[in-house]
Design an enzyme around this catalytic site. Structure first.
Site, PDB file in Angstrom:
ATOM      1  CB  THR A 135       3.679  -2.933  -3.049  1.00  0.00           C
ATOM      2  OG1 THR A 135       3.604  -4.267  -3.574  1.00  0.00           O
ATOM      3  CG2 THR A 135       2.827  -2.846  -1.791  1.00  0.00           C
ATOM      4  CB  ILE A 184       8.322   1.799  -3.085  1.00  0.00           C
ATOM      5  CG1 ILE A 184       8.923   0.646  -2.269  1.00  0.00           C
ATOM      6  CG2 ILE A 184       7.468   2.719  -2.205  1.00  0.00           C
ATOM      7  CD1 ILE A 184       7.915  -0.229  -1.523  1.00  0.00           C
ATOM      8  CE  LYS A 185       1.193   2.396  -8.546  1.00  0.00           C
ATOM      9  NZ  LYS A 185      -0.066   1.774  -9.029  1.00  0.00           N
ATOM     10  CG  LEU A 186       6.486   6.758  -2.937  1.00  0.00           C
ATOM     11  CD1 LEU A 186       7.952   7.117  -3.120  1.00  0.00           C
ATOM     12  CD2 LEU A 186       6.045   7.052  -1.510  1.00  0.00           C
TER      13      LEU A 186
END
Length: 317
Positions: free
Chosen positions: A95, A131-133
């Site tokens: 996400t 966690i997508k960054l």
């Protein structure tokens, strides 16, 4: 005779690049990845309406400020879609943090922790979330901090070798080097319009990153992403993971044949170089005009879709 999707699974972990629950049921991937564009698309699916309504109702309980309600509902919708997908896959959901925070380490960390809390509150442990960054210097620094606190990250919009090296040195869990968008840039900006899979510049980029990581003993997972055709996927068979859109999963599942492993590394682990400084990162990254263009373009596009999603939510509030 086996199909190519089944054969590919023997050498690579297959991940679904979609927010579409129907696709999860059909192709049964190990993991799934979402982004603001995919969440926006998923929000148009009638079956998802209840997830939107629930997110809005939840946001109204959190704040009386309309602007904050929009932000909260948008975050909750992304998590709600993730929760539905997690019912159908054994592995992890990715996400994404708001792309507008891509140059703000502290804000990215705060948003990541907020998303994790929403998942945790729904009974999902950190082991099932990535966690997508964006792979900006600030995003990589945020990921390093989050990893130390037990929050695994997926560094996306990765186009340059400098980005890949910085991610490995920061100890991030996984990177998503983009294949198709690199090909798009070379087709648009060069004289050559057709590339054989083995000379596709996106394929070459991921292959080089994979080899470098394995040669230097980095544990960061390499997950090729953003494919334009099946040829690119087959040329990267053996990569740790590949995240593939439903249309290409379908094409692979309907094609018969054995997939030959292309990526592997056998050999001694080399001594790692000294860690890059911020100045070295920017200097090396900025030597690559494609990477500069595509990173900025990717952040802009994700930000635009985030804003469209927020407008859709605002109209329903």
């Amino acid at each position: 005779m086996t199909d190519k999707l089944t054969s590919l699974r023997q050498v690579t972990t297959v991940v679904a690049d979609t927010g579409d629950i129907a696709a999860m049921k059909l192709y049964q991937p190990q993991d799934a990845t979402t982004n603001p564009s995919l969440i926006l698309n998923a929000a148009q699916i009638p079956e998802y309406r209840k997830l939107i309504d629930e997110a809005i109702a939840w946001a109204r309980e959190q704040s009386s400020d309309r602007k904050q309600q929009v932000v909260d509902a948008t975050d909750k919708l992304a998590v709600n879609i993730g929760l539905e997908i997690l019912k159908l896959i054994p592995g992890r959901i990715s996400t994404e943090v708001d792309a507008r925070l891509s140059y703000d380490t502290e804000a990215s960390v705060a948003k990541a922790k907020h998303l994790i809390k929403l998942y945790n509150d729904a009974g999902i442990s950190n082991e099932r979330i990535l966690i997508k960054l964006a792979s900006t210097w600030q995003g990589i620094c945020a990921a390093e901090q989050l990893e130390k606190e037990g929050i695994n990250c997926n560094l996306t919009l990765l186009f340059s070798f400098a980005q890949a090296r910085a991610c490995a040195e920061a100890g991030v869990f996984l990177i998503s080097p983009f294949v198709g968008r690199i090909l798009d840039w070379y087709k648009a900006n060069g004289d050559k319009k057709e590339f054989a899979p083995h000379e596709d510049p996106g394929v070459v980029s991921v292959s080089e990153i994979y080899d470098y990581y394995k040669e230097h003993g980095y544990e960061t997972v390499v997950m090729g992403a953003s494919f334009r055709n099946v040829g690119e996927i087959l040329e990267l068979a053996g990569c740790d993971r590949l995240t593939i859109a439903p249309a290409l999963l379908k094409e692979l599942s309907e094609s018969e044949g054995e997939v030959v492993r292309k990526l592997s590394y056998v050999g001694d682990v080399k001594v790692r170089p000294a860690r890059m400084t911020e100045a070295e990162f920017y200097w090396q990254h900025n030597q690559d005009p494609m990477a500069i263009d595509k990173l900025a373009d990717g952040i802009r596009k994700f930000a635009i879709d985030q804003e469209k999603l927020e407008k859709m939510i605002a109209d329903l509030l």
